[in-house]
Design a protein around this motif. Structure first.
Motif, PDB file in Angstrom:
ATOM      1  N   PHE A   6       0.851  -1.187   0.000  1.00 41.05           N
ATOM      2  CA  PHE A   6       0.000   0.000   0.000  1.00 41.05           C
ATOM      3  C   PHE A   6       0.892   1.244   0.000  1.00 41.05           C
ATOM      4  N   GLN A  46      -6.884   0.488  -3.287  1.00 40.48           N
ATOM      5  CA  GLN A  46      -6.033   0.005  -2.201  1.00 40.48           C
ATOM      6  C   GLN A  46      -6.358   0.726  -0.892  1.00 40.48           C
ATOM      7  N   LYS A  50      -7.704  -1.125   2.521  1.00 44.09           N
ATOM      8  CA  LYS A  50      -6.872  -1.066   3.729  1.00 44.09           C
ATOM      9  C   LYS A  50      -7.580  -0.363   4.878  1.00 44.09           C
TER      10      LYS A  50
END
Length: 90
Positions: A6, A46, A50
């Protein structure tokens, strides 16, 4: 092959004073100035995976916003949280 980690914070820094750049170390943001955002297009996905939060306060290319101690009045179109200017489509 595993997905890349990430990441993705990048951009061009403009209107940055010499003082804002003094002592800057690799990987750190300047102490002030304006950033023009550049991210890969998968960053929003992403971010959402996350954090579990909707990625609506940024786009992947062309956002303009103040960095750290700098002040800026965003110009339209403005992000939903009012912190940055979004790019215009032409």
């Amino acid at each position: 092959m595993a997905a890349p980690p990430f990441r993705g914070n990048s951009g061009f820094f403009v209107w940055v004073s010499d003082e804002a750049l003094a002592g800057i170390k690799p990987g750190m943001l300047p102490g002030g100035g304006i950033e023009v955002q550049v991210l890969d297009h998968g960053y929003a996905e992403q971010y959402e995976k996350k954090t579990g939060k909707k990625a609506d306060f940024f786009t992947t290319n062309g956002d303009v916003f103040a960095v750290k101690s700098s002040k800026m009045t965003p110009f339209p179109p403005v992000s939903p949280n009012g912190s940055r200017s979004f790019p215009r489509r032409t």
